[in-house]
Structure formats: C-alpha cells, structure tokens
Write a protein that holds these residues in place. Structure first.
Motif, PDB file in Angstrom:
ATOM      1  N   GLY A   8       5.469  83.444  40.410  1.00 56.10           N
ATOM      2  CA  GLY A   8       6.319  82.658  39.511  1.00 56.10           C
ATOM      3  C   GLY A   8       6.695  81.356  40.212  1.00 56.10           C
ATOM      4  O   GLY A   8       6.817  81.312  41.454  1.00 56.10           O
ATOM      5  N   GLY A  11      12.508  78.331  37.400  1.00 52.99           N
ATOM      6  CA  GLY A  11      13.835  78.011  37.928  1.00 52.99           C
ATOM      7  C   GLY A  11      14.254  78.924  39.075  1.00 52.99           C
ATOM      8  O   GLY A  11      14.689  78.451  40.133  1.00 52.99           O
ATOM      9  N   ALA A  13      12.374  81.079  40.936  1.00 51.44           N
ATOM     10  CA  ALA A  13      11.445  81.018  42.072  1.00 51.44           C
ATOM     11  C   ALA A  13      11.707  79.755  42.895  1.00 51.44           C
ATOM     12  O   ALA A  13      11.665  79.795  44.135  1.00 51.44           O
ATOM     13  N   SER A  34       1.433  81.278  40.863  1.00 50.60           N
ATOM     14  CA  SER A  34       1.861  81.360  39.470  1.00 50.60           C
ATOM     15  C   SER A  34       0.709  80.963  38.560  1.00 50.60           C
ATOM     16  O   SER A  34      -0.389  80.664  39.016  1.00 50.60           O
ATOM     17  N   LYS A  39       2.838  73.587  39.377  1.00 47.06           N
ATOM     18  CA  LYS A  39       4.264  73.860  39.640  1.00 47.06           C
ATOM     19  C   LYS A  39       4.436  74.421  41.057  1.00 47.06           C
ATOM     20  O   LYS A  39       5.428  74.140  41.730  1.00 47.06           O
ATOM     21  N   VAL A  60      -2.502  82.404  39.836  1.00 48.58           N
ATOM     22  CA  VAL A  60      -2.782  83.798  39.483  1.00 48.58           C
ATOM     23  C   VAL A  60      -2.215  84.115  38.098  1.00 48.58           C
ATOM     24  O   VAL A  60      -1.163  83.587  37.723  1.00 48.58           O
ATOM     25  N   ASP A  61      -2.941  84.941  37.355  1.00 50.81           N
ATOM     26  CA  ASP A  61      -2.399  85.496  36.117  1.00 50.81           C
ATOM     27  C   ASP A  61      -1.862  86.876  36.457  1.00 50.81           C
ATOM     28  O   ASP A  61      -2.638  87.805  36.698  1.00 50.81           O
ATOM     29  N   ALA A  62      -0.551  87.007  36.487  1.00 52.65           N
ATOM     30  CA  ALA A  62       0.058  88.259  36.944  1.00 52.65           C
ATOM     31  C   ALA A  62      -0.030  89.375  35.901  1.00 52.65           C
ATOM     32  O   ALA A  62       0.443  90.489  36.140  1.00 52.65           O
ATOM     33  N   ASP A  63      -0.635  89.105  34.758  1.00 52.71           N
ATOM     34  CA  ASP A  63      -0.923  90.193  33.814  1.00 52.71           C
ATOM     35  C   ASP A  63      -2.215  90.908  34.211  1.00 52.71           C
ATOM     36  O   ASP A  63      -2.560  91.937  33.646  1.00 52.71           O
ATOM     37  N   LEU A  85       8.105  86.948  34.922  1.00 45.03           N
ATOM     38  CA  LEU A  85       8.919  87.474  33.825  1.00 45.03           C
ATOM     39  C   LEU A  85       8.900  89.007  33.844  1.00 45.03           C
ATOM     40  O   LEU A  85       8.024  89.604  34.474  1.00 45.03           O
ATOM     41  N   THR A 106      13.772  90.905  39.792  1.00 48.32           N
ATOM     42  CA  THR A 106      15.152  90.569  39.402  1.00 48.32           C
ATOM     43  C   THR A 106      15.477  91.008  37.971  1.00 48.32           C
ATOM     44  O   THR A 106      16.572  90.751  37.486  1.00 48.32           O
ATOM     45  N   ALA A 107      14.519  91.626  37.289  1.00 48.44           N
ATOM     46  CA  ALA A 107      14.764  92.017  35.887  1.00 48.44           C
ATOM     47  C   ALA A 107      13.868  93.197  35.545  1.00 48.44           C
ATOM     48  O   ALA A 107      12.714  93.231  35.969  1.00 48.44           O
ATOM     49  N   PHE A 142      21.443  88.285  40.322  1.00 48.57           N
ATOM     50  CA  PHE A 142      22.914  88.421  40.354  1.00 48.57           C
ATOM     51  C   PHE A 142      23.358  89.559  39.456  1.00 48.57           C
ATOM     52  O   PHE A 142      24.035  90.478  39.889  1.00 48.57           O
ATOM     53  N   ASP A 143      22.942  89.500  38.172  1.00 52.35           N
ATOM     54  CA  ASP A 143      23.289  90.616  37.293  1.00 52.35           C
ATOM     55  C   ASP A 143      22.085  90.958  36.426  1.00 52.35           C
ATOM     56  O   ASP A 143      21.897  90.296  35.422  1.00 52.35           O
ATOM     57  N   PHE A 183      18.365  80.268  31.609  1.00 52.05           N
ATOM     58  CA  PHE A 183      17.148  80.811  32.199  1.00 52.05           C
ATOM     59  C   PHE A 183      16.160  81.012  31.074  1.00 52.05           C
ATOM     60  O   PHE A 183      16.446  80.647  29.927  1.00 52.05           O
ATOM     61  N   ASN A 184      14.990  81.497  31.381  1.00 52.22           N
ATOM     62  CA  ASN A 184      13.882  81.561  30.421  1.00 52.22           C
ATOM     63  C   ASN A 184      14.371  81.822  28.987  1.00 52.22           C
ATOM     64  O   ASN A 184      14.948  82.870  28.703  1.00 52.22           O
TER      65      ASN A 184
END
Ligand code: NDP
Length: 400
Positions: A8, A11, A13, A34, A39, A60-63, A85, A106-107, A142-143, A183-184
């Motif tokens: 990624g 923002g 990253a 990414s 970027k 890279v395509d992370a899918d 993501l 993070t998610a 963070f959360d 964010f996104n």
C-alpha cells in the motif's frame, strides 16, 4: 535489525514509511509495494538521503497470491505490513503462510461485495500460523489498535475487572471541503452507513445507522456530537478483556458530514451493488470515491485536533473505579512532521510500532492474535516516543 515489506502507498502507508525511517535500528530496509508504482516512488524520493533505512519499491497486485509470494521470496522480509485495504487481508495472509513470514494489518477482512466486517475469516488462520511458527498481529492502527493496547494496559495496571468500555473517537479537524473522508472513502462510508451495534451482557444489540447520538466534552477539543457505530475491536475486546458487561464505540460527525451522507445515500451513490452504466458495470460507491478528494491530499488543508481514547469503568480492590486514557493529535503538527493529516498519522504510527515489536521479538508469538493479547507496556512506551503521547484521567465525564 531487519526488513519489512509494506503493501500500500496511500495515506496510512505514507506515515508508516516515515516512521519506519525514523526507526532505522529496527527497520534497516523496507520495500514499499503497491498497485501504483509511482506512489511508491514518490514516497521513496521524499525520504531518500534523510534516513539510514534502505528503501526499495515494487509494483504488486495484492489480490494475487502468486505475485505476492514472488515478491516476498525476492525481498525476504521479516514481516509484511498490510497497509492496503481490508479486501487484501486474506490474500496477503496466504502469501505469508506460503513463505513463513510474519504478518500485520490495521483493519479486519471484509468481502468487497458485503459490507460486513468480522474477525471469523482471519481467526480461521490461527492453527495454520501457529503450525508455521509465524505471528499475525491483527488491527495495529488506532481504532482498532491503540484502543486495544489501552484496554490491555488498563486491566494490567488499574483494574481487577473491567465492566464497561466506551471508545470515543473525535475529530475536530476542518479540511474546508463541504464533504471529504479522512481515510479511504469507500471503507469509511461502508462503515458509517452500516447498522450500528454494541455488546451488552454477551449479546450484540443492533441499531439503525447513526440512531444513537450523544454529546461529549472532549479534553482539548470541547463539546461534539458523536454517534454509536459498529466497530471491529468490539468483537475481540469483548472476548479478551474479562468481566466486560458492555462495550460501545462512538465517533463524532459534523452536521454537514451527516447531511451530505444522507443525500448521497438517498440518491443511491453509497450503494455497493453494481449497476449498468453506458454498457459498463460500475459500483456507485467506487465511482463516488473517484470524485471525492483523496484523503492523502487533505494534509495541508486540515486544521484542528483529534482526540481518541477509552473510558473504562470497573473494580479495583472491591471499589468502583473510572479511568480515561486518550491521545490528542494536532493535524497541522502531523503535516509539519510527515506531510499528512492526523487520521493517517494516528494509524501509521501504531502500524510501525506493532511491526517493530514483532520484528524485535518482543511480540513474537506464533498464531493469529488481536493486539490486546500482547503485553501493552512496550507499545505504550513507544507511543510516547514516536509522536502519540497518551494522557490519563481518573475522574472523567461518563457517557450515559
Ligand atoms: P488509501 O486508499 O489512501 O490507500 C490504500 C492503498 O492501498 C493505495 O496505495 C492503493 O493503491 C493500495 N491498494 C489497494 N488495492 C490494492 C491491491 N489490490 N494491490 C496493491 N495495492 C492496493 O487508504 P488509507 O491509507 O487511508 O487506509 C489504509 C488502510 O488503513 C485501510 O485498510 C483502512 O481501513 C485502514 N485504516 C485503519 C484505521 C485504524 O485506526 N485502524 C484508521 C484509518 C484507516 P492505489 O493507489 O493504486 O489505489
């Protein structure tokens, strides 16, 4: 100490890369990989010559699991930091398993065609990671993230049992746009327009979107309206913090944000069901993302502060006790330091800290774990060191 592969270049990253470069003893070398190579290159060019950390980039395509495996075999990182993501969580975990490499994110995972995030998909990897002898650290933003570390710290140092947790996420920042997300946009709008929920006495209680509203007087920010949302750390904290009777999550939104969101919903722009448009299939929410401001571009415009934290109520030595742990972050200070606003900052700093603790061996524990399952003390120390100072209060205003 070692190498990290960062997937990624958005923002979050961007901040994590800056912070890895401030911690070159641990992050000797990083590779930013990414979908859009330019970027990654932009980020590298900002930092080259200003840090001892060596920086590589890759497209890279992370899918695509095979592409990830090839990249990991080539770079040989000690950890993969997933800052793309949530849709990529499982493919990246598969590639980490195939190459026996540590993982963090993070998610939590959510399928692109169903706006429902749950840990069940990632928890299903527990035995596989354990048998492979590698660590997966879930939710180190963070959360989720710092809110879990705060909870582990509260139970370790201040309570015999915690009965109530209210997580309060306030953003008093103003970017000057009528409507933008910090964010996104796709992930943000999916989260806010979903039904709310909280856990009481072991059961999930569901509410309509933004049905429960409260006001809170936040330290250093003042009075703000906040709304109850479903949030992923509720699921893991209710299991991992013993004694919990109720856990809720509130986030602040301005009148202006809510009005725009309602209109966009009413006209169908937030839908994730593909529609036919001039011979093409498009997802309205993805189209909306394309016309909204890029969160990574909000940095220079955003003024004001965030305040994110947890209010705990529980028992210590038989007596009821209240404890509030929170961080206040200034958008402009973040921009001065790393060129981004506070939402990316408050996520990117904990992402770097979580990865550094796994790499240094302090948080090395084969299996798949949520952040509150690790010792919070080294993380709390590093928060103060790397720009997210925490504050505590023993007499907080409570949320009814
Ligand atoms: P951005 O949209 O700014 O960045 C996402 C990045 O991922 C982009 O560089 C994008 O590439 C890249 N990406 C997307 N799909 C792929 C793919 N298939 N392969 C490779 N790269 C891909 O998002 P943010 O930086 O704002 O958010 C990043 C993550 O942080 C999200 O998962 C978000 O949910 C999470 N988050 C967590 C928070 C927390 O407190 N825990 C708070 C805020 C965010 P491209 O540029 O080509 O689109």
């Amino acid at each position: 100490m070692g190498k990290a592969l960062i997937i990624g270049a958005g923002g979050v990253a961007g901040v994590a890369v800056h912070k890895c470069c401030q911690n070159s003893e641990i992050f000797e070398e990083i590779c930013i990989a990414s979908r859009t190579l330019s970027k990654c290159e932009d980020l590298k060019n900002k930092l080259c010559g200003k840090t001892k950390t060596k920086i590589k980039t890759a497209c890279v395509d992370a899918d695509n699991v095979e592409a990830l495996i090839n990249l990991i075999n080539d770079f040989k990182p000690d950890i993969v930091m997933n800052l793309a993501l949530p849709y990529q969580d499982l493919t990246i975990m598969d590639a980490c398993l195939a190459t026996k490499t540590n993982y963090m994110d993070t998610a939590n995972y959510e399928p692109p065609d169903n706006a429902k995030f749950e840990y069940k998909w990632q928890w299903a990897y527990r035995d596989k990671f354990k048998n492979a002898g590698i660590t997966a650290l879930l939710g180190s933003g963070f959360d989720p993230g710092v809110t879990g570390v705060f909870s582990a710290y509260a139970i370790k140092h201040h309570f015999d049992e915690i009965e109530y947790i209210d997580i309060l996420d306030a953003n008093a920042g103003d970017h000057g746009y009528p409507f933008a997300t910090n964010f996104n946009p796709e992930i943000n709008i999916r989260e806010v327009s979903a039904n709310g929920s909280y856990i009481e006495n072991g059961k999930w209680i569901e509410t309509k979107p933004l049905e429960i509203k409260r006001q809170y007087n936040f330290p250093e920010i003042g009075n703000m309206d906040m709304y109850l949302l479903h949030h992923e750390e509720l699921e893991s904290l209710a299991l991992n913090i013993k004694g919990i009777k109720r856990i809720r999550f509130f986030m602040t939104f301005s009148e202006r944000y809510i009005t725009h969101l309602k209109v966009l919903e009413n006209v169908g722009m937030t839908s994730i069901k593909p529609i036919e448009y001039e011979g093409m299939k498009i997802v309205p929410l993805q189209f909306l993302k394309a016309v909204l401001p890029d969160p990574a571009s909000l940095g220079p415009r955003t003024k004001g502060k965030t305040n994110i934290g947890c209010i705990f109520t529980g028992k210590k030595d038989g007596k009821t006790k209240h404890y509030y742990l929170y961080n206040v972050c200034d958008h402009q200070e973040c921009y001065k330091e790393v060129g981004s606003q506070a939402i990316s900052y408050t996520t990117g700093v904990p992402a770097m800290i979580g990865a550094s603790l796994v790499m240094s061996g302090k948080w090395n524990k084969p299996g798949v774990y949520n952040i509150e399952e690790f010792d919070p003390d080294p993380f709390m120390e590093l928060l103060n060191k790397f720009g997210l100072k925490w504050n505590e209060s023993f007499n907080p205003e409570l949320v009814d």
